[in-house]
Design an enzyme around this catalytic site. Structure first.
Site, short mmCIF file in Angstrom:
data_model
loop_
_atom_site.label_atom_id
_atom_site.label_comp_id
_atom_site.label_asym_id
_atom_site.label_seq_id
_atom_site.Cartn_x
_atom_site.Cartn_y
_atom_site.Cartn_z
N ASP A 1 0.87 -1.19 0.00
CA ASP A 1 0.00 0.00 0.00
C ASP A 1 0.90 1.23 0.00
O ASP A 1 1.93 1.25 0.69
CB ASP A 1 -0.92 0.01 1.24
CG ASP A 1 -2.12 0.93 1.06
OD1 ASP A 1 -1.92 2.09 0.61
OD2 ASP A 1 -3.25 0.51 1.36
N ASP A 2 0.51 2.25 -0.78
CA ASP A 2 1.33 3.46 -0.83
C ASP A 2 1.00 4.43 0.29
O ASP A 2 1.68 5.46 0.44
CB ASP A 2 1.16 4.16 -2.19
CG ASP A 2 -0.27 4.61 -2.42
OD1 ASP A 2 -1.18 3.84 -2.09
OD2 ASP A 2 -0.47 5.72 -2.94
N ASP B 1 -2.96 -3.39 -2.39
CA ASP B 1 -3.81 -2.22 -2.65
C ASP B 1 -3.93 -2.03 -4.16
O ASP B 1 -3.00 -2.30 -4.92
CB ASP B 1 -3.19 -0.98 -2.00
CG ASP B 1 -4.07 0.25 -2.18
OD1 ASP B 1 -5.30 0.10 -2.09
OD2 ASP B 1 -3.53 1.34 -2.42
N MET C 1 -5.26 1.05 -5.77
CA MET C 1 -5.00 2.42 -6.22
C MET C 1 -3.62 2.88 -5.76
O MET C 1 -3.46 3.44 -4.68
CB MET C 1 -6.09 3.35 -5.70
CG MET C 1 -7.50 2.93 -6.09
SD MET C 1 -7.72 2.86 -7.88
CE MET C 1 -7.61 4.60 -8.28
N ASP D 1 12.80 -46.72 13.43
CA ASP D 1 12.80 -48.11 12.98
C ASP D 1 12.08 -48.98 13.99
O ASP D 1 11.79 -48.58 15.11
CB ASP D 1 14.20 -48.61 12.63
CG ASP D 1 15.12 -48.73 13.82
OD1 ASP D 1 14.63 -48.68 14.97
OD2 ASP D 1 16.33 -48.89 13.63
N ASN E 1 11.12 -61.50 12.44
CA ASN E 1 11.42 -62.36 11.29
C ASN E 1 11.85 -63.77 11.73
O ASN E 1 11.43 -64.77 11.15
CB ASN E 1 12.53 -61.73 10.44
CG ASN E 1 12.00 -60.65 9.51
OD1 ASN E 1 10.86 -60.72 9.06
ND2 ASN E 1 12.82 -59.66 9.23
N ASP F 1 6.97 -58.89 6.61
CA ASP F 1 6.45 -58.00 5.57
C ASP F 1 5.11 -57.40 5.98
O ASP F 1 4.82 -56.23 5.71
CB ASP F 1 6.30 -58.76 4.25
CG ASP F 1 7.64 -59.08 3.60
OD1 ASP F 1 8.66 -58.54 4.07
OD2 ASP F 1 7.66 -59.86 2.64
N GLU G 1 13.94 -52.16 8.14
CA GLU G 1 12.85 -51.73 9.02
C GLU G 1 12.95 -50.24 9.36
O GLU G 1 12.33 -49.77 10.31
CB GLU G 1 12.86 -52.55 10.32
CG GLU G 1 14.05 -52.29 11.25
CD GLU G 1 15.27 -53.15 10.94
OE1 GLU G 1 16.05 -53.40 11.87
OE2 GLU G 1 15.43 -53.57 9.78
#
Length: 465
Positions: free
Chosen positions: A9-10, A53, A55, A331, A339, A348, A374
């Site tokens: 804005d000016d 703005d 204007m 992990d 496993n 899995d 993992e």
């Protein structure tokens, strides 16, 4: 939600007033006093939104907006024009120049803050999709998508919820100029049924229904996966800003005040349809091209190759924008025992369920990847240390508190994870350094007994009860 807001804005008192209001709401405010300075600030500071703005001497707001939109590097930054002009033709001109909204001075605080937060959320999502596309392009597996303005708005499927035959006729007739498929409903139930049964490009919801609350439909659309990304345009009574704010909070994308200006309705509808189609193109192009190259075949999350390409760019953007980025490295505790005890098929199954629980408990623009074995990583853009710890603890408990169903005779087994947290975004940070710090924190979590979270620099571990 914090964001960097550029106020242009000016008139210095106007700048100070708007900056004070935004700062009070914890926004980071930067300012410019003319068009050329605004364009330089946009280029250099990468704001999350521009309050512009109209204007101004020399280069007015319309021209500034057009220049922002014409530059591929800045075209996705939301622009809200703030002006004393209230004529419908001026609003339409601003929207056609690329503005996302048009607020009339004196600016109502409710409308201002609701609009800024809504547009910043949208920008964060679009930034993430664009960044992922750039990363994929660097890997040579994705052709660049066009620009937002290159998307067509014609032939869209539009649904209008309105129980006033007069207003419905006016809206439907206007939208049919662009769109051959304009459907209508006069109750929320009928509108929801149509929306769930069709592929829509836009839903227009009246908030002046006689016997129902249109915001209920807004909430329902956002709660269903099929309609979650469909743009919503609200039609409201002039001055009904509290309901506008609530609608934007619920996920509406834009609003227009009654009595409806036909050209403004067309301009707003075109913007939303283009944006939806651009986002769909980004997502489809990205998902199709990267499915095989950059995802883990077992779990479906990203793989190490993607992280190696994506994280450096994300960190570079965080440093440029002065915003933090956090990573969680975790992990599975004693995965070798799983496993050895139950076999690799069960292993899995555990890996897939861990990645699924992680994905379900993050924001849409957060990212999960399997680094190998993992070990997993979560990337959290725009997230500081406190928030990252909160997310990490939520993730840890979601995994530890519910037994994992497996195909082994035992039926269910307990699974826990250890998590290391690190936050970057300062000048000099590197992706390698950020991962190394998270890895050191993860090692500390394991030394602390596992099933806990440790941040870098190490603080007291957040232990399971």
């Amino acid at each position: 939600m914090s964001a960097r807001v550029l106020v242009v804005d000016d008139v210095l008192p106007n700048v100070k007033l708007l900056a004070a209001k935004l700062t009070r709401e914890y926004f980071n405010v930067i300012t410019a006093s003319n068009g050329p300075e605004a364009l330089e600030m946009v280029r250099r500071e990468s704001p999350d939104i521009v309050l512009l703005d109209v204007m101004m001497p020399g280069m007015d707001g319309f021209e500034v907006c057009e220049k922002i939109r014409s530059n591929p590097a800045t075209m996705h930054i939301p622009v809200v024009m703030v002006t004393a002009l209230s004529d419908g033709a001026d609003r339409v001109r601003g929207l056609e120049a690329g503005a996302d909204d048009f607020l009339t001075k004196p600016v109502n605080d409710i409308a201002l803050f609701a609009r800024v937060r809504s547009l910043v959320r949208l920008k964060m999502m679009m930034d993430e999709w664009r960044l992922r596309e750039t990363t994929s392009g660097q890997l040579g597996v994705l052709e660049p998508t066009g620009t937002l303005n290159s998307e067509s708005f014609e032939g869209a499927r539009v649904l209008v919820l309105e129980d006033s035959l007069l207003d419905l006729g006016r809206v439907a007739e206007t939208l049919k100029r662009d769109h051959g498929h304009v459907m209508s409903a006069d109750t929320c139930a009928a509108a929801l049924e149509r929306a769930l049964g069709d592929d829509l490009d836009l839903v227009v919801i009246s908030l002046t229904l006689m016997n129902e609350d249109g915001l209920r439909l807004c909430s329902q659309l956002r709660s269903h996966e099929r309609t979650r990304q469909v743009p919503i345009l609200l039609m409201v009574e002039e001055g009904d800003l509290n309901r506008v704010a609530k609608g934007l909070e619920l996920g509406a994308n834009d609003y227009i005040s009654k009595p409806i200006d036909r050209n403004e309705l067309l301009a707003r509808a075109r913007t939303q349809i283009r944006r939806k189609r651009y986002q769909e193109r980004l997502r489809a192009n990205y998902e199709q091209s990267l499915s095989m190259a950059l995802t883990d075949s077992l779990t479906g999350v990203f793989n190490r190759r993607y992280i190696n390409a994506h994280l450096p760019r994300l960190l570079e953007r965080a440093i440029d924008n002065h915003k933090p980025v956090a990573i969680l490295l975790f992990d599975i505790d004693h995965f070798k025992v799983v496993n050895d005890s139950y076999g690799h098929i069960v292993g899995d199954e555990v890996l897939k369920e861990v990645s699924s629980r992680a994905s379900r408990n993050l924001r849409t623009f957060d990212l999960v990847a399997r680094l190998g074995g993992e070990e997993f990583v979560v990337i959290l853009p725009d997230t500081d240390a406190d928030a990252a710890l909160t997310v990490a603890e939520r993730l840890r408990t979601r995994i530890a508190d519910t037994l994992f169903k497996v195909s082994a005779d035992v039926g269910e087994i307990p699974v826990t994870v250890s998590i290391g947290v690190a936050v970057g975004g300062r000048l000099g940070d590197t992706a390698e350094g950020l991962i190394r710090r998270a890895d050191e924190a993860l090692y500390e979590a394991k030394r602390a007994g596992r099933n806990c979270t440790v941040a870098d620099p190490p603080a007291s571990a957040l232990m399971a009860p």
